[in-house]
Write a protein that holds these residues in place. Structure first.
Motif, PDB file in Angstrom:
ATOM      1  N   ASP A   1     -40.869 -85.016 -92.656  1.00 39.42           N
ATOM      2  CA  ASP A   1     -41.382 -85.308 -91.317  1.00 39.42           C
ATOM      3  C   ASP A   1     -40.802 -84.389 -90.252  1.00 39.42           C
ATOM      4  O   ASP A   1     -41.194 -84.488 -89.085  1.00 39.42           O
ATOM      5  CB  ASP A   1     -41.070 -86.761 -90.944  1.00 39.42           C
ATOM      6  CG  ASP A   1     -41.807 -87.750 -91.822  1.00 39.42           C
ATOM      7  OD1 ASP A   1     -43.054 -87.762 -91.772  1.00 39.42           O
ATOM      8  OD2 ASP A   1     -41.152 -88.500 -92.563  1.00 39.42           O
ATOM      9  N   TYR A   2     -39.875 -83.536 -90.662  1.00 41.67           N
ATOM     10  CA  TYR A   2     -39.151 -82.751 -89.668  1.00 41.67           C
ATOM     11  C   TYR A   2     -40.060 -81.789 -88.909  1.00 41.67           C
ATOM     12  O   TYR A   2     -40.044 -81.742 -87.676  1.00 41.67           O
ATOM     13  CB  TYR A   2     -38.017 -81.960 -90.338  1.00 41.67           C
ATOM     14  CG  TYR A   2     -37.330 -80.998 -89.385  1.00 41.67           C
ATOM     15  CD1 TYR A   2     -36.424 -81.460 -88.445  1.00 41.67           C
ATOM     16  CD2 TYR A   2     -37.629 -79.633 -89.409  1.00 41.67           C
ATOM     17  CE1 TYR A   2     -35.803 -80.590 -87.563  1.00 41.67           C
ATOM     18  CE2 TYR A   2     -37.018 -78.762 -88.527  1.00 41.67           C
ATOM     19  CZ  TYR A   2     -36.109 -79.241 -87.609  1.00 41.67           C
ATOM     20  OH  TYR A   2     -35.519 -78.383 -86.726  1.00 41.67           O
ATOM     21  N   ARG A   3     -40.881 -81.028 -89.624  1.00 43.39           N
ATOM     22  CA  ARG A   3     -41.648 -79.971 -88.975  1.00 43.39           C
ATOM     23  C   ARG A   3     -42.650 -80.509 -87.960  1.00 43.39           C
ATOM     24  O   ARG A   3     -42.729 -80.032 -86.827  1.00 43.39           O
ATOM     25  CB  ARG A   3     -42.341 -79.116 -90.034  1.00 43.39           C
ATOM     26  CG  ARG A   3     -41.416 -78.174 -90.794  1.00 43.39           C
ATOM     27  CD  ARG A   3     -42.229 -77.300 -91.757  1.00 43.39           C
ATOM     28  NE  ARG A   3     -41.408 -76.287 -92.394  1.00 43.39           N
ATOM     29  CZ  ARG A   3     -40.738 -76.462 -93.518  1.00 43.39           C
ATOM     30  NH1 ARG A   3     -40.786 -77.641 -94.134  1.00 43.39           N
ATOM     31  NH2 ARG A   3     -40.004 -75.496 -94.039  1.00 43.39           N
ATOM     32  N   TRP A   4     -43.444 -81.506 -88.367  1.00 44.60           N
ATOM     33  CA  TRP A   4     -44.469 -81.975 -87.430  1.00 44.60           C
ATOM     34  C   TRP A   4     -43.845 -82.710 -86.245  1.00 44.60           C
ATOM     35  O   TRP A   4     -44.347 -82.614 -85.120  1.00 44.60           O
ATOM     36  CB  TRP A   4     -45.500 -82.854 -88.140  1.00 44.60           C
ATOM     37  CG  TRP A   4     -45.051 -84.235 -88.515  1.00 44.60           C
ATOM     38  CD1 TRP A   4     -44.493 -84.627 -89.694  1.00 44.60           C
ATOM     39  CD2 TRP A   4     -45.136 -85.412 -87.706  1.00 44.60           C
ATOM     40  NE1 TRP A   4     -44.215 -85.966 -89.670  1.00 44.60           N
ATOM     41  CE2 TRP A   4     -44.604 -86.481 -88.465  1.00 44.60           C
ATOM     42  CE3 TRP A   4     -45.609 -85.673 -86.426  1.00 44.60           C
ATOM     43  CZ2 TRP A   4     -44.534 -87.785 -87.984  1.00 44.60           C
ATOM     44  CZ3 TRP A   4     -45.534 -86.970 -85.936  1.00 44.60           C
ATOM     45  CH2 TRP A   4     -45.002 -88.010 -86.715  1.00 44.60           C
ATOM     46  N   ALA A   5     -42.730 -83.421 -86.477  1.00 42.07           N
ATOM     47  CA  ALA A   5     -42.073 -84.126 -85.375  1.00 42.07           C
ATOM     48  C   ALA A   5     -41.444 -83.132 -84.408  1.00 42.07           C
ATOM     49  O   ALA A   5     -41.556 -83.285 -83.173  1.00 42.07           O
ATOM     50  CB  ALA A   5     -41.011 -85.080 -85.917  1.00 42.07           C
ATOM     51  N   ARG A   6     -40.789 -82.111 -84.941  1.00 43.00           N
ATOM     52  CA  ARG A   6     -40.185 -81.079 -84.087  1.00 43.00           C
ATOM     53  C   ARG A   6     -41.241 -80.330 -83.299  1.00 43.00           C
ATOM     54  O   ARG A   6     -41.108 -80.062 -82.101  1.00 43.00           O
ATOM     55  CB  ARG A   6     -39.352 -80.132 -84.950  1.00 43.00           C
ATOM     56  CG  ARG A   6     -38.794 -78.931 -84.205  1.00 43.00           C
ATOM     57  CD  ARG A   6     -39.622 -77.689 -84.509  1.00 43.00           C
ATOM     58  NE  ARG A   6     -39.256 -77.093 -85.766  1.00 43.00           N
ATOM     59  CZ  ARG A   6     -40.113 -76.415 -86.514  1.00 43.00           C
ATOM     60  NH1 ARG A   6     -41.371 -76.306 -86.147  1.00 43.00           N
ATOM     61  NH2 ARG A   6     -39.734 -75.855 -87.654  1.00 43.00           N
ATOM     62  N   THR A   7     -42.347 -79.991 -83.960  1.00 41.21           N
ATOM     63  CA  THR A   7     -43.415 -79.282 -83.275  1.00 41.21           C
ATOM     64  C   THR A   7     -44.048 -80.155 -82.200  1.00 41.21           C
ATOM     65  O   THR A   7     -44.417 -79.663 -81.127  1.00 41.21           O
ATOM     66  CB  THR A   7     -44.483 -78.829 -84.291  1.00 41.21           C
ATOM     67  OG1 THR A   7     -43.864 -77.997 -85.277  1.00 41.21           O
ATOM     68  CG2 THR A   7     -45.598 -78.059 -83.609  1.00 41.21           C
ATOM     69  N   GLY A   8     -44.162 -81.451 -82.458  1.00 49.58           N
ATOM     70  CA  GLY A   8     -44.749 -82.355 -81.477  1.00 49.58           C
ATOM     71  C   GLY A   8     -43.974 -82.381 -80.173  1.00 49.58           C
ATOM     72  O   GLY A   8     -44.555 -82.297 -79.082  1.00 49.58           O
ATOM     73  N   ILE A   9     -42.652 -82.489 -80.251  1.00 52.51           N
ATOM     74  CA  ILE A   9     -41.865 -82.547 -79.018  1.00 52.51           C
ATOM     75  C   ILE A   9     -41.867 -81.197 -78.301  1.00 52.51           C
ATOM     76  O   ILE A   9     -41.835 -81.130 -77.068  1.00 52.51           O
ATOM     77  CB  ILE A   9     -40.419 -83.023 -79.310  1.00 52.51           C
ATOM     78  CG1 ILE A   9     -39.712 -83.386 -78.003  1.00 52.51           C
ATOM     79  CG2 ILE A   9     -39.621 -81.974 -80.063  1.00 52.51           C
ATOM     80  CD1 ILE A   9     -38.341 -83.997 -78.209  1.00 52.51           C
ATOM     81  N   MET A  10     -41.980 -80.113 -79.059  1.00 52.29           N
ATOM     82  CA  MET A  10     -42.030 -78.795 -78.427  1.00 52.29           C
ATOM     83  C   MET A  10     -43.364 -78.585 -77.713  1.00 52.29           C
ATOM     84  O   MET A  10     -43.413 -78.010 -76.619  1.00 52.29           O
ATOM     85  CB  MET A  10     -41.792 -77.709 -79.469  1.00 52.29           C
ATOM     86  CG  MET A  10     -40.384 -77.713 -80.045  1.00 52.29           C
ATOM     87  SD  MET A  10     -40.105 -76.443 -81.290  1.00 52.29           S
ATOM     88  CE  MET A  10     -40.087 -74.981 -80.259  1.00 52.29           C
ATOM     89  N   ILE A  11     -44.454 -79.051 -78.317  1.00 51.43           N
ATOM     90  CA  ILE A  11     -45.759 -78.958 -77.651  1.00 51.43           C
ATOM     91  C   ILE A  11     -45.742 -79.745 -76.345  1.00 51.43           C
ATOM     92  O   ILE A  11     -46.171 -79.259 -75.289  1.00 51.43           O
ATOM     93  CB  ILE A  11     -46.873 -79.487 -78.581  1.00 51.43           C
ATOM     94  CG1 ILE A  11     -47.074 -78.544 -79.766  1.00 51.43           C
ATOM     95  CG2 ILE A  11     -48.182 -79.641 -77.807  1.00 51.43           C
ATOM     96  CD1 ILE A  11     -48.052 -79.081 -80.800  1.00 51.43           C
ATOM     97  N   ALA A  12     -45.240 -80.979 -76.403  1.00 51.82           N
ATOM     98  CA  ALA A  12     -45.205 -81.822 -75.208  1.00 51.82           C
ATOM     99  C   ALA A  12     -44.357 -81.196 -74.105  1.00 51.82           C
ATOM    100  O   ALA A  12     -44.745 -81.194 -72.930  1.00 51.82           O
ATOM    101  CB  ALA A  12     -44.666 -83.208 -75.563  1.00 51.82           C
ATOM    102  N   THR A  13     -43.201 -80.664 -74.473  1.00 47.29           N
ATOM    103  CA  THR A  13     -42.315 -80.070 -73.473  1.00 47.29           C
ATOM    104  C   THR A  13     -42.930 -78.818 -72.875  1.00 47.29           C
ATOM    105  O   THR A  13     -42.802 -78.566 -71.668  1.00 47.29           O
ATOM    106  CB  THR A  13     -40.952 -79.749 -74.105  1.00 47.29           C
ATOM    107  OG1 THR A  13     -40.429 -80.928 -74.733  1.00 47.29           O
ATOM    108  CG2 THR A  13     -39.970 -79.259 -73.062  1.00 47.29           C
ATOM    109  N   GLY A  14     -43.622 -78.034 -73.702  1.00 45.55           N
ATOM    110  CA  GLY A  14     -44.300 -76.849 -73.171  1.00 45.55           C
ATOM    111  C   GLY A  14     -45.407 -77.208 -72.204  1.00 45.55           C
ATOM    112  O   GLY A  14     -45.543 -76.585 -71.134  1.00 45.55           O
TER     113      GLY A  14
END
Length: 304
Positions: free
Chosen positions: A129-142
């Protein structure tokens, strides 16, 4: 009759037998997924957070007039909807000084410490679950950077005429903006959306969804609720920008999950090729000790 296992072939010792595969907690053997190398994730986080912080500072270039005008809009909207609870919470918190000081410290530290803890936990315990969760928070922050740029917003603690009081200043307490230096190193008008609320919801959702122990799931409910209470009562955010931050993280997590679990193979192949190229360019010259293992590591480092 008891059966006796046949002896091992001559010349074969116990040490020569293959060792059992290392078990990854909660992941079936057929679905185990390796995580990216630590150095790459640390580099990615450092680059992203540095860019995020610098961009927030650069975006406040048009003065504070629009930020205060937007604050009036937010308060007017909340009063129309009957949800303007920030002033009451702020006044109540100031009547309990020890709680106000605790809230100030929580606001300054938990936002970073808890989020980083969840990132490390995902990396070590939930690699699938690491990749999609990490990418999700990065998308939101961007995406949040667009909100900071298009809709600068003065926090309630700047609206003294409305009766709001900054508990950090009033109590001479430790806090995120306790000194003039800390205030000048960030954009204090980046309140819409609230990424304090968004990041807290990201942490809470993952704890509820992925944690195995009940107490951890309970903390997954308590932490976002506590964060929302703190950001409102310390007069750092409004109800509406907290809702916006939570909605943004929800949309970004949904998008990231879909991309990682239902993405067309052609896009995944392009992603892998792009990542491999970036990894090759970021790497320094390999030492002789690591040159032989480059092929094996390269096969595991191609996924974002």
């Amino acid at each position: 009759m008891a059966q006796i296992a046949p002896p091992a072939p001559r010349g074969q010792t116990a040490q020569a037998r293959p060792a059992p595969a290392r078990r990854v907690a909660g992941v079936p053997a057929a679905k185990r997924i390796s995580v990216p190398p630590v150095w790459r994730e640390l580099l990615l986080i450092a680059i992203f957070y540095t860019g995020y912080t610098l961009t927030r500072i650069v975006l406040v270039q048009d003065g504070t007039g629009p930020a205060f005008a937007h604050a009036d809009q937010i308060l007017s909207t909340e009063r129309f909807l009957g949800i303007d609870v920030e002033l009451g919470l702020n006044q109540w918190l100031l009547q309990v000084p020890w709680l106000a000081r605790t809230a100030n410290i929580f606001y300054a530290t938990a936002h970073f410490a808890v989020t980083l803890t969840i990132v490390v936990w995902l990396y070590r315990r939930r690699p699938q679950d690491y990749r999609w969760a990490r990418t999700g928070i990065m998308i939101a922050t961007g995406v949040a950077l667009l909100g900071f740029w298009l809709y600068p917003l003065a926090p309630p603690r700047f609206l003294h005429s409305e009766g709001f009081v900054d508990p950090v200043t009033a109590l001479h307490s430790l806090g995120l903006y306790a000194s003039d230096a800390s205030g000048t190193l960030t954009n204090q008008y980046a309140a819409m959306p609230s990424m304090h609320a968004g990041w807290a919801m990201w942490c809470g959702f993952l704890m509820i969804k992925l944690a195995a122990r009940r107490w951890a799931k309970v903390l997954g409910v308590i932490y976002p609720a506590t964060t929302v209470f703190v950001i409102l009562s310390t007069a750092n955010h409004y109800i509406l920008d907290a809702v916006a931050g939570i909605a943004l993280i929800g949309a970004a997590m949904t998008l990231s999950w879909v991309l990682y679990h239902h993405c067309p193979k052609s896009i995944l192949a392009l992603r892998d090729r792009t990542t491999s190229l970036l990894v090759q360019r970021l790497r320094a010259r390999p030492s002789p000790a690591t040159a032989d293992s480059g092929g094996v590591r390269g096969a595991r480092e191609t996924g974002i």
